[in-house]
Design a protein around this motif. Structure first.
Motif, mmCIF file in Angstrom:
data_model
loop_
_atom_site.group_PDB
_atom_site.id
_atom_site.type_symbol
_atom_site.label_atom_id
_atom_site.label_comp_id
_atom_site.label_asym_id
_atom_site.label_seq_id
_atom_site.Cartn_x
_atom_site.Cartn_y
_atom_site.Cartn_z
ATOM 1 N N THR A 1 -0.252 -5.723 8.886
ATOM 2 C CA THR A 1 0.280 -4.507 8.282
ATOM 3 C C THR A 1 1.624 -4.186 8.925
ATOM 4 O OG1 THR A 1 -1.974 -3.703 8.018
ATOM 5 C CG2 THR A 1 -0.230 -2.095 7.750
ATOM 6 N N ASP B 1 0.889 -1.161 0.000
ATOM 7 C CA ASP B 1 0.000 0.000 0.000
ATOM 8 C C ASP B 1 0.930 1.213 0.000
ATOM 9 O OD1 ASP B 1 -1.643 2.160 0.583
ATOM 10 O OD2 ASP B 1 -2.890 1.027 1.991
ATOM 11 N N THR C 1 3.100 0.824 3.498
ATOM 12 C CA THR C 1 3.046 -0.425 4.256
ATOM 13 C C THR C 1 2.989 -1.636 3.323
ATOM 14 O OG1 THR C 1 0.620 -0.372 4.375
ATOM 15 C CG2 THR C 1 1.831 0.581 6.235
ATOM 16 N N GLU D 1 0.054 4.322 2.164
ATOM 17 C CA GLU D 1 0.308 4.174 3.598
ATOM 18 C C GLU D 1 1.754 3.777 3.894
ATOM 19 O OE1 GLU D 1 -1.824 4.782 6.172
ATOM 20 O OE2 GLU D 1 -3.269 5.526 4.698
#
Length: 136
Positions: A128, A51, A56, A54
């Motif tokens: 995550t 991602d 992540t 983000e």
């Protein structure tokens, strides 16, 4: 013959280090607790993706759940357990998922970790962690 398994990962996600044995217990839980009902094969999928918004890596382990089970209720129970707000009253101690959560947060910080989501008739365990991290 009773398990359908799939795995997919993005190259950038595989370049990120993760603590040892955080995926294995989630796959085992999917096999052990992923009740799909009589005559159906268990289906487990693993996805590792990035991602970039983000910054992540997201690792998802998804397994089917029998139609007579309330998947949303299971996800809520597991998330509340991870937050210390509820106990698991099943043939499990919950130590495996709690260890995963604690290890991720110890290594990467409190904003990272494990969370469960319900998707129709499947349960997704979502990890995550930061992209391109160095494990302590």
């Amino acid at each position: 013959n009773q398990l359908l398994w799939s795995y997919r990962s993005e190259p950038m996600a595989t370049a990120t280090q993760i603590p040892k044995t955080i995926i294995q217990p989630l796959v085992e839980n999917g096999i052990f607790y992923g009740d799909v009902g009589p005559g159906r094969r268990r289906r487990i999928s693993l996805l590792a993706r990035c991602d970039t918004q983000e910054n992540t890596v997201v690792i998802e382990v998804q397994n089917d759940v029998a139609a007579d089970k309330n998947v949303k209720e299971i996800a809520v129970l597991l998330n509340q357990y991870l937050l210390g707000k509820r106990e698991i009253k099943r043939n499990s101690t919950g130590i495996g998922i709690l260890n995963i959560q604690q290890r991720i947060q110890y290594v990467f910080g409190q904003k990272y970790g494990l969370k469960y989501e319900a998707n129709n008739s499947s349960l997704t365990a979502r990890i995550t962690i930061p992209i391109f991290n160095k494990i302590k």
